[in-house]
Design an enzyme around this catalytic site. Structure first.
Site, PDB file in Angstrom:
ATOM      1  N   TYR A 102       0.847  -1.205   0.000  1.00 36.26           N
ATOM      2  CA  TYR A 102       0.000   0.000   0.000  1.00 36.26           C
ATOM      3  C   TYR A 102       0.863   1.227   0.000  1.00 36.26           C
ATOM      4  CZ  TYR A 102      -3.631  -3.329   0.903  1.00 36.26           C
ATOM      5  OH  TYR A 102      -4.487  -4.379   0.787  1.00 36.26           O
ATOM      6  N   ARG A 140      -6.208  -8.934 -11.229  1.00 35.14           N
ATOM      7  CA  ARG A 140      -6.389 -10.243 -10.586  1.00 35.14           C
ATOM      8  C   ARG A 140      -5.070 -10.596  -9.928  1.00 35.14           C
ATOM      9  NH1 ARG A 140      -3.735 -14.364  -9.912  1.00 35.14           N
ATOM     10  NH2 ARG A 140      -3.418 -14.972 -12.086  1.00 35.14           N
ATOM     11  N   LYS A 158       8.306 -10.080  -8.870  1.00 34.05           N
ATOM     12  CA  LYS A 158       8.706 -11.010  -9.927  1.00 34.05           C
ATOM     13  C   LYS A 158      10.032 -10.586 -10.560  1.00 34.05           C
ATOM     14  CE  LYS A 158       5.011 -13.942 -10.771  1.00 34.05           C
ATOM     15  NZ  LYS A 158       4.320 -14.837 -11.704  1.00 34.05           N
ATOM     16  N   GLU A 229       1.251 -10.063 -16.399  1.00 31.42           N
ATOM     17  CA  GLU A 229       1.080 -10.719 -15.098  1.00 31.42           C
ATOM     18  C   GLU A 229      -0.214 -10.299 -14.409  1.00 31.42           C
ATOM     19  OE1 GLU A 229       3.030 -13.052 -13.705  1.00 31.42           O
ATOM     20  OE2 GLU A 229       1.589 -13.161 -12.090  1.00 31.42           O
ATOM     21  N   ASP A 230      -1.022 -11.324 -13.999  1.00 35.93           N
ATOM     22  CA  ASP A 230      -2.189 -11.079 -13.136  1.00 35.93           C
ATOM     23  C   ASP A 230      -3.206 -10.122 -13.743  1.00 35.93           C
ATOM     24  OD1 ASP A 230      -0.702 -11.533  -9.817  1.00 35.93           O
ATOM     25  OD2 ASP A 230      -1.002 -12.865 -11.525  1.00 35.93           O
ATOM     26  N   ASP A 250       2.749 -15.009 -17.955  1.00 34.17           N
ATOM     27  CA  ASP A 250       3.235 -15.998 -16.990  1.00 34.17           C
ATOM     28  C   ASP A 250       2.104 -16.818 -16.385  1.00 34.17           C
ATOM     29  OD1 ASP A 250       4.631 -16.265 -13.797  1.00 34.17           O
ATOM     30  OD2 ASP A 250       5.379 -17.233 -15.600  1.00 34.17           O
ATOM     31  N   ASP A 251       0.946 -16.207 -16.205  1.00 36.35           N
ATOM     32  CA  ASP A 251      -0.155 -16.955 -15.582  1.00 36.35           C
ATOM     33  C   ASP A 251      -0.682 -18.044 -16.507  1.00 36.35           C
ATOM     34  OD1 ASP A 251      -0.858 -13.813 -14.426  1.00 36.35           O
ATOM     35  OD2 ASP A 251      -0.439 -15.472 -13.071  1.00 36.35           O
ATOM     36  N   ASN A 394      -2.861 -19.539  -5.139  1.00 34.36           N
ATOM     37  CA  ASN A 394      -2.045 -18.700  -4.249  1.00 34.36           C
ATOM     38  C   ASN A 394      -2.901 -17.562  -3.708  1.00 34.36           C
ATOM     39  OD1 ASN A 394       0.468 -19.985  -4.704  1.00 34.36           O
ATOM     40  ND2 ASN A 394       0.645 -18.931  -6.659  1.00 34.36           N
ATOM     41  N   ASN A 438       5.901 -23.681  -8.465  1.00 32.91           N
ATOM     42  CA  ASN A 438       5.826 -22.231  -8.576  1.00 32.91           C
ATOM     43  C   ASN A 438       6.481 -21.760  -9.865  1.00 32.91           C
ATOM     44  OD1 ASN A 438       6.654 -19.334  -8.130  1.00 32.91           O
ATOM     45  ND2 ASN A 438       5.348 -19.722  -6.353  1.00 32.91           N
TER      46      ASN A 438
END
Ligand SMILES: NC(=O)c1ccc[n+]([C@@H]2O[C@H](COP(=O)([O-])OP(=O)(O)OC[C@H]3O[C@@H](n4cnc5c(N)ncnc54)[C@H](O)[C@@H]3O)[C@@H](O)[C@H]2O)c1
Ligand SMILES: O=C(O)C[C@H](O)C(=O)O
Ligand SMILES: [Mg+2]
Length: 557
Positions: A102, A140, A158, A229-230, A250-251, A394, A438
């Site tokens: 944050y 996400r 990462k 990513e995400d 990567d996901d 995760n 992972n």
């Protein structure tokens, strides 16, 4: 603990160039030259002692955020020490370096209002040579959902792993967070939220933004490797860019590769061939579909037709088993695995699907903690000599089951891999060791391979090559201990292997613009790769204890 290479202390001149001024390993002479005499505590310390102090200071931080801030500060103020601590204590990474943050972190934020001007925002980045960027829109993050710009910790974490595990120079990496709004009501109402206070843009608007971003990135840093990513909806961007730029997701692809490696080794363990496999997935998102598609490719190489391979998979999402006649409009990425042989039967729960399919393997990429419950795990053990159980969501709080639950409820028979780390478990007098599937096993090697080969794009075959390379990277001891993956403290060695095979595949396909290493042996290629990897020990030397024989002060631990 990774073994510390035995380098002689670098010459003070090299130290002066490479290390940070406030390094307490500097002798009095060096401090006088740097004019830091008096600015540092007087003791001249070995690097090992410095690292021990870091661990002690880290242990004193109680919350993940405090630990993250401590390590981020260390990384920004004493890079070499940070990476020595990381490489010697690799387990720190997954728990400490990638929490939700944050607070503003070192990275680049590009906002919706920067449309038409993205290239100039990128030009504000203070480092001239960027080889790789990890970009997220924060929509996400892990299993934590839409975090908007609070997701920046993932690109930062990462890229830390790209450096720690594959030696990509830290100054050549760019953490990038797209500020395209958030649907997280709590953040929209939070006066401390760091992003633009607006709802997430539409998919069409995001496409327009990403199109400009990819051109801008390649204008400022031609040939830059881009890792997505995400993203909540990552498939369209991957389809649009993967053959036009050096990029991967990567996901979808990284997860596909790392889990395929685990499945290849799991099938070796159980001895059951691809043709007899029946896989049930809970979670039909980017990771689930990416993993299943990668396993389909493997099953085809094992002799199945594509349709026979595809028929080995059953997917469960929030509405139950995915079938053609379920009555809802399926998202495009789910159609490939939608069943048409259910004879009109519909199954709402995972347990109903397990009873119907009688699977040999159960994979979770659903973010739902505990959905692999006792009853389901016991059934898997009744149906299979060695049930394959992969709870991959995760963080651990979202895992479909823990290692302990899997071992206990399958009577110690499961072949297990998870996304997040779990402790070993004592079962019937035997210490059972979990495997962790992972992405860190593959994305550093994929990124380094794309950088060193200067690949015009990252082909699916290069991704597949990374999976096979990883599956073969386990050594005899790890195999004897039932491990599906190498020990994490061998990660740099593993990244060299993965990188080498990715480069060889790029060469085979003629995708490499760096052609000097074509036709070289594996040993020559490995040596070339290693010579290009950032290594804090080489760059910073290793200053040993001054007093011969003085044991490192254990009290500092
Ligand atoms: N190797 C790894 O460790 C690794 C890699 C990538 C992703 N992951 C994890 O996998 C999870 C999913 O990632 P993703 O990118 O696919 O997310 P996603 O949001 O794209 O997909 C999640 C999917 O889970 C399903 N789902 C959600 N709630 C459900 C419920 N109650 N019942 C049944 N199905 C449900 C939905 O089909 C949804 O599509 C996350 O926890 C992520 O952290 C792990
Ligand atoms: O690779 C990881 O460690 C995390 C993964 O990308 C995820 O989204 O869970
Ligand atoms: Mg991810």
């Amino acid at each position: 603990m990774a073994s510390t290479p035995n380098y002689s202390p670098a010459s003070p001149q090299r130290n002066l160039q490479k290390s940070t001024p406030h390094d307490t390993s500097h002798s009095l002479d060096v401090r006088k030259q740097l004019r830091t005499h008096g600015l540092l505590p007087p003791s001249v310390e070995s690097h090992a002692l410095q690292a021990q102090r870091c661990l002690k200071q880290l242990a004193s931080k109680t919350s993940p955020i405090e630990k993250y801030i401590y390590l981020s500060t260390l990384r920004n103020t004493n890079t070499h020490l940070f990476y020595r601590v990381l490489l010697e204590n690799f387990n720190l990474t997954t728990k400490t370096l990638t929490p939700v943050v944050y607070t503003p972190v070192v990275g680049l934020y590009v906002s919706w209002k920067d449309r038409g001007n993205i290239v100039n925002v990128l030009r504000n980045w203070p480092k001239p040579k960027v080889e790789i960027t990890v970009v997220t829109d924060g929509s996400r993050i892990l299993g934590l959902g839409d975090l908007g710009v609070n997701g920046m910790g993932i690109p930062v974490g990462k890229l830390t792993l790209y450096t720690g595990c594959a030696g990509i120079r830290p100054e050549n990496t760019l953490p990038l967070c797209l500020d395209l709004g958030t649907n997280n009501e709590a953040f929209l109402k939070d006066p401390l939220y760091l992003g633009t206070r607006m709802k997430k843009v539409t998919d069409a608007e995001e496409k327009e933004f990403l199109d400009e971003l990819m051109v801008a990135l390649n204008t400022v840093w031609p040939g830059i490797v881009v890792q997505f990513e995400d993203f909540k909806n990552p498939f369209p961007a991957l389809e649009r860019y993967q053959h036009e730029y050096s990029c991967f997701n990567d996901d979808i692809q990284g997860t596909g590769a790392v889990i395929l490696a685990g499945i290849i080794n799991a099938l070796k363990t159980t001895g059951k061939p691809a043709k007899d496999q029946r896989a049930v997935f809970i979670g039909a998102g980017s990771a689930g579909v990416g993993v299943a598609k990668q396993i389909v490719e493997f099953f085809q190489k094992e002799g199945l037709t594509e349709d026979e391979a595809r028929q080995c998979f059953w997917f469960v999402d929030t509405k139950g088993l995915i079938t053609n006649d379920r009555g809802d409009k399926l998202a495009q990425h789910k159609v490939y695995f939608s069943r048409d042989d259910n004879d009109g039967q519909q199954f709402k729960t995972l347990e109903q699907v397990v009873d119907y399919v009688k699977p040999t393997m159960l994979l979770g990429l659903s973010t739902i903690r505990g959905v692999f419950n006792e009853s389901i795990l016991k059934k898997m053990a009744q149906m299979n000599e060695q049930p394959i159980i992969f709870p991959l969501s995760n963080p651990s709080s979202n895992a479909e089951c823990s290692f302990e639950e899997a071992v206990k409820h399958t009577g110690g028979k499961c072949v297990f891999a998870s996304g997040s780390p779990w402790p070993p478990y004592l079962y019937n007098g035997k210490v059972m060791q979990p495997s962790q599937g992972n992405n860190v096993y593959v994305f550093p090697g994929i990124g380094l391979g794309a950088i060193l080969s200067k690949a015009v794009h990252i082909s699916q075959e290069m991704i597949y090559a990374s999976a096979v390379a990883l599956s073969k990277a386990t050594n005899a001891s790890e195999i004897n201990h039932g491990k599906l993956y190498p020990d994490l403290d061998r990660i740099r060695e593993v990244s060299v292997i993965v990188c080498r095979e990715v480069i060889k595949e790029a060469q085979r396909q003629g995708l490499d613009r760096e052609t000097s290493m074509r036709g070289k042996s594996d040993e020559e290629l490995d040596a070339w790769i290693r010579s290009r990897m950032y290594d804090p020990y080489k760059e910073h030397g290793v200053v040993e204890e001054k007093v011969a024989g003085s044991p490192l002060k254990k009290s500092l631990l």
